[in-house]
Enzyme design. Structure first.
Site, PDB file in Angstrom:
ATOM      1  N   ASP A   1     -20.180  26.511  46.770  1.00  0.00           N
ATOM      2  CA  ASP A   1     -21.362  27.326  46.514  1.00  0.00           C
ATOM      3  C   ASP A   1     -22.546  26.804  47.324  1.00  0.00           C
ATOM      4  O   ASP A   1     -23.061  25.723  47.054  1.00  0.00           O
ATOM      5  CB  ASP A   1     -21.657  27.243  45.009  1.00  0.00           C
ATOM      6  CG  ASP A   1     -22.831  28.112  44.605  1.00  0.00           C
ATOM      7  OD1 ASP A   1     -23.302  28.918  45.429  1.00  0.00           O
ATOM      8  OD2 ASP A   1     -23.288  27.982  43.448  1.00  0.00           O
TER       9      ASP A   1
ATOM     10  N   ASP B   1     -25.893  33.311  51.101  1.00  0.00           N
ATOM     11  CA  ASP B   1     -25.301  32.719  49.905  1.00  0.00           C
ATOM     12  C   ASP B   1     -23.791  32.956  49.915  1.00  0.00           C
ATOM     13  O   ASP B   1     -23.339  34.083  50.079  1.00  0.00           O
ATOM     14  CB  ASP B   1     -25.943  33.354  48.667  1.00  0.00           C
ATOM     15  CG  ASP B   1     -25.438  32.741  47.382  1.00  0.00           C
ATOM     16  OD1 ASP B   1     -25.022  31.570  47.390  1.00  0.00           O
ATOM     17  OD2 ASP B   1     -25.439  33.448  46.349  1.00  0.00           O
TER      18      ASP B   1
END
Ligand SMILES: *[C@@H]1O[C@H](CO)[C@@H](O)[C@H](O)[C@H]1NC(C)=O
Length: 485
Positions: A161, A363
């Site tokens: 992440d 992201d």
């Protein structure tokens, strides 16, 4: 017009073209194949076999392997290349559920960036104390890698992440709760290299910026807590341990969260690797070796594989770099400047101020790219115009531009490019343009924010097959097409 990222595939198409042109001159060949190669490059649409849109239940690992030792295999959490898939087929979320989780993640990113960080005191005995506020982002990212932790090393499959910092895994004895995971739960007592971080140390205090929560203390051990926008959380002992990325890339004293109370949408993964920009993230902790330089390629489908690789090696020479920016309320996010969009080879007339109003980030955990609504409206209306020959279908959650392809064996879909500052054009792969719920409901895989002032997000569907290069020290983000299949 800016520089285009040229993939090795295109290069070989060019070489083929040149070679055919010279053989034509010499009268050896007809120009037919050359014309095919040329039109393939110049065309403003992707021709897609409808059958190829359906997911495969068989894993076909990428054949192109990076000649690099510090490279980990990346797989989609819910696909046939993932152990988690074989372990927990019954619990694979529907597309509507995935998109709903995506909404929660984006909401938490937006609120984190809109407000100043709150500070919540962590209490290990009562994780419910941690409100599902804007502390961090949802941990339900879609891509996982396997790393080794402890001595002897235990393999753990973790979500990676770029939108968060702390790396954590569920830990025995699971004082609170551990959700069901595929790998055996990590047992610190069985590792000779594990140690707790003391709650009086400065290392413990550094948790505040990485998690948005003031650390706690449990019989002198430092307690971390991180919560995610959808009420997922992990709370436990902040510790250090030997981390084995690959056989040649081993790090002693890697700081991580040993999760004693964990809950949420982690889908059988043992935890999460934080690749953000805070000093506790994996790139920061390994900076002496890799200089905060890493790259990944997210596979085109859940039945293929990509890579996550640390350090300078294996990076395509066709990479084009844009500047990384820093957002005032979210220093751990990778900020980028989106400056334009083209559809079917035509640049959309969107004024620059539309993109600068809210800025943007990249992201790895957000599924669908979020654009300022003014930009999204321009994109979807041009896309609709070029797709007018196909029957429309019902919207799917946040996706409002959907088609029914049941009567077609192949479809022609306009190409889409996103332009970044520095004259970088990033062509989106065909698999990054469409989100397929069923052949009867195939949607444009972009969505609009509610307001132009909200941060835009370059999400993981659009990153598929691109090699995405993060140069944390150089402050640059690079893209090359054809990074993986
Ligand atoms: C780490 O701290 C926890 C909580 O105080 C404690 O139960 C555990 O025994 C400690 N482990 C080590 C190796 O010191």
């Amino acid at each position: 017009m800016g520089a285009t990222v040229i993939s090795p595939t295109y290069l070989s198409a060019y070489l083929l073209l040149l070679c055919l042109v010279c053989s034509l001159k010499e009268g050896y060949a007809k120009g037919r194949r050359a014309t095919v190669a040329e039109s393939h490059h110049l065309e403003h649409s992707h021709t897609i076999q409808v059958s190829s849109l359906l997911p495969s239940s068989i894993c076909s690992p990428a054949t192109k392997v990076l000649d690099k030792k510090s490279s980990l295999q990346v797989v989609h959490k819910h696909g046939p290349c993932s152990q988690l898939y074989h372990h927990d087929k019954a619990n694979i979320p529907t597309h509507a559920e995935i998109l709903l989780q995506d909404v929660a993640r984006v909401k938490s990113i937006h609120s984190k960036l809109a407000k100043s960080l709150g500070s919540t005191k962590v209490d290990q005995t009562d994780a419910a104390n941690i409100p599902a506020k804007d502390g961090s982002v949802v941990g339900s990212g879609n891509y996982v890698v396997t790393v080794g932790l402890g001595t002897p090393k235990k393999d753990l499959t973790l979500i990676f992440d770029t939108g968060s910092d702390i790396t954590w895994t569920q830990c025995q004895p699971c004082v609170g709760t551990c959700y069901k995971q595929q790998d055996p739960v990590f047992a610190p007592s069985l590792s000779s290299t594990y140690s707790n971080i003391s709650c009086s140390s400065t290392t413990c205090n550094s948790l505040a910026s990485a998690t948005g929560n003031t650390p706690g203390c449990s019989s002198s051990a430092c307690v971390y807590g991180i919560q995610y926008g959808d009420s997922s959380f992990s709370v436990g002992i902040f510790a250090k341990e030997k981390l084995t990325l690959t056989s040649t890339d081993v790090f002693d004293d890697f700081l991580f969260g040993c999760g004693q109370n964990n809950q949420g949408l982690f889908g059988g993964a043992a935890g999460l690797i934080g690749l953000g920009r805070d000093k506790l993230s994996l790139p920061s902790q390994t900076a002496s070796k890799y200089k905060k330089y890493f790259s990944y390629c997210l596979p085109s489908s859940a039945s293929s594989t990509g890579f996550l690789s640390f350090g300078y090696g294996g990076v395509s020479k066709f990479v084009k770099f844009t500047t990384l920016t820093t957002l005032s309320q979210g220093a751990s996010f990778y900020g980028i400047d989106i400056v334009g969009i083209s559809v079917g080879g035509k640049k959309l007339p969107i004024s620059a101020s539309v993109f600068t109003a809210g800025g943007a980030i990249i992201d790895s955990g957000t599924v669908i790219t979020r654009l300022p609504p003014t930009a999204y409206t321009a994109l979807s209306s041009e896309f609709r115009k070029l797709m007018s020959r196909y029957p429309k279908a019902q919207p799917l959650s946040i996706l409002d531009t959907c088609y029914d392809f049941t009567k077609f064996s192949s479809v022609s879909v306009p190409k889409i490019s996103i332009f970044f500052s520095g004259g970088v054009e990033v062509p989106i792969a065909a698999k990054g343009i469409l989100y397929v719920n069923a052949i009867s409901q195939v949607c444009l895989a972009f969505a609009g924010n509610t307001d132009d002032t909200e941060v835009g997000i370059f999400g993981n569907t659009q990153q598929k097959t691109l090699q995405v290069v993060y140069d944390g020290v150089g402050g640059k983000l690079g893209f090359a097409t054809g990074g993986c299949t």
